[in-house]
Design an enzyme around this catalytic site. Structure first.
Site, PDB file in Angstrom:
ATOM      1  N   ASP A  89     -22.829  32.732  89.348  1.00 48.06           N
ATOM      2  CA  ASP A  89     -23.375  31.380  89.216  1.00 48.06           C
ATOM      3  C   ASP A  89     -23.024  30.486  90.404  1.00 48.06           C
ATOM      4  OD1 ASP A  89     -24.875  30.730  86.888  1.00 48.06           O
ATOM      5  OD2 ASP A  89     -23.095  30.986  85.645  1.00 48.06           O
ATOM      6  N   GLN A 140     -21.339  31.576  80.198  1.00 45.51           N
ATOM      7  CA  GLN A 140     -22.351  30.605  79.778  1.00 45.51           C
ATOM      8  C   GLN A 140     -21.690  29.279  79.394  1.00 45.51           C
ATOM      9  OE1 GLN A 140     -25.628  31.001  80.042  1.00 45.51           O
ATOM     10  NE2 GLN A 140     -26.208  29.080  79.077  1.00 45.51           N
ATOM     11  N   LYS A 187     -31.337  36.436  79.710  1.00 40.94           N
ATOM     12  CA  LYS A 187     -30.723  36.868  80.972  1.00 40.94           C
ATOM     13  C   LYS A 187     -30.443  38.367  80.927  1.00 40.94           C
ATOM     14  CE  LYS A 187     -28.819  32.277  81.869  1.00 40.94           C
ATOM     15  NZ  LYS A 187     -27.672  31.356  81.905  1.00 40.94           N
TER      16      LYS A 187
HETATM   17  N1  GUN Z   1     -25.709  26.541  81.014  1.00 38.47           N
HETATM   18  C1  GUN Z   1     -26.875  25.966  81.384  1.00 38.47           C
HETATM   19  N2  GUN Z   1     -27.310  26.464  82.564  1.00 38.47           N
HETATM   20  C2  GUN Z   1     -26.388  27.371  82.949  1.00 38.47           C
HETATM   21  C3  GUN Z   1     -26.282  28.220  84.091  1.00 38.47           C
HETATM   22  O1  GUN Z   1     -27.129  28.240  85.003  1.00 38.47           O
HETATM   23  N3  GUN Z   1     -25.188  29.021  84.109  1.00 38.47           N
HETATM   24  C4  GUN Z   1     -24.237  29.008  83.140  1.00 38.47           C
HETATM   25  N4  GUN Z   1     -23.193  29.815  83.276  1.00 38.47           N
HETATM   26  N5  GUN Z   1     -24.301  28.219  82.080  1.00 38.47           N
HETATM   27  C5  GUN Z   1     -25.383  27.412  81.989  1.00 38.47           C
END
Ligand code: GUN
Length: 282
Positions: free
Chosen positions: A117, A94, A50
């Site tokens: 998110d 995350q 990311k």
């Molecule tokens: N863990 C798995 N997918 C995601 C996501 O799209 N965002 C976040 N913050 N954690 C995740």
């Protein structure tokens, strides 16, 4: 021959290349902060990707790494610092978090207009009401982009998995597009009867090659969100790709399907939050 395979990598690349062009001439760059707690190997790979993609596009991006025994206070203080940081437009925490930390406590501490998110109560509520919030969750947003040229209204959409990250928001997005939506999960009875009725089947349960051809309808569109590792180390989805191939009309592969779309949508969300914050209508 017309291909049945939806190339997520290609579509994601178009999105990120377009963002790169938008960002090129900006004096102040969009900023994305990613917080990771602990040493979960898969999560660490995801967050590095990311941040790397964000920097390649030309965003400002920081990775905040906290130890697995991080206290509530430590995490609150990192979120507060990022909420107050003018260079940061989007904050991503995350998931999953270590067991001693409750995600709800922290997701709601991220300012709604920095919630990249779309996981906090404000943005979740907006999506549930069919209204526009600041951001919507990246994986289902990516799925909807993959379905962009497909007639969704009136279709039977079945989602395997009820997570807050994928299953539930995907259901709401499909419902907002007038699909007839069913969410199936670990306690669902007669699963095959439900999946066999799916015009669109979204699989997000984390079970290696669980969906077989007997379970699907002829001509179904399959979106595979699963990322599972096989004994030979290769990645595979929740769908037995080769087995179902003869029956599907469209399918996403693993890898190069939904995965790159999640990252591309995270980048798009960061840019959209940046624009909203720049406009100042918050
Ligand atoms: N863990 C798995 N997918 C995601 C996501 O799209 N965002 C976040 N913050 N954690 C995740």
């Amino acid at each position: 021959m017309e291909t049945k395979i939806i190339n997520g990598s290609e579509i994601a690349k178009k999105i990120t290349e377009n963002l790169k062009k938008q960002v090129e001439n900006l004096d102040v760059k969009p900023g994305l902060a990613v917080i990771i707690i602990g040493n979960d190997e898969a999560s660490r790979i995801y967050v590095k990707n990311k941040v790397k993609t964000a920097r390649e596009i030309g965003f400002y991006s920081v990775l905040k790494e906290l130890p697995s025994d991080c206290t509530k206070e430590m995490l609150f203080s990192v979120i507060e610092e990022l909420n107050n940081d003018k260079n940061i437009n989007g904050i991503l925490l995350q998931l999953p978090l270590p067991k001693h930390l409750k995600k709800e406590d922290f997701l709601d501490k991220i300012l709604p207009y920095k919630d990249v998110d779309g996981f906090n109560s404000y943005n979740t509520g907006k999506l549930a009401r069919g209204e526009k919030g600041y951001a919507i969750p990246c994986t289902p947003k990516g799925i909807m982009k993959l379905l962009e040229n497909i007639e969704i209204e009136g279709k039977n959409a079945v989602i395997l998995g009820r997570s807050n990250i994928v299953g539930k928001p995907a259901a709401l997005m499909l419902l907002n597009r007038n699909a007839t939506v069913t969410i199936a999960h670990s306690k669902t009875k007669d699963l095959e009867k439900i999946t066999q009725n799916a015009d669109i089947l979204i699989c997000a349960i984390g079970k290696k090659e669980f969906v077989k051809k007997e379970m699907i309808k002829q001509g179904a569109i399959i979106i595979d969100v699963g990322i599972n590792r096989k004994s030979d180390g290769k990645l595979t989805g929740d769908v037995d790709f080769n087995d179902v191939m003869e029956k599907v009309s469209l399918i996403t592969p693993v890898p190069k399907g939904v995965g790159p779309m999640t990252i591309a949508c995270l980048m798009e969300n960061t840019y959209e939050l940046y624009l909203a914050q720049k406009r100042g209508i918050l």
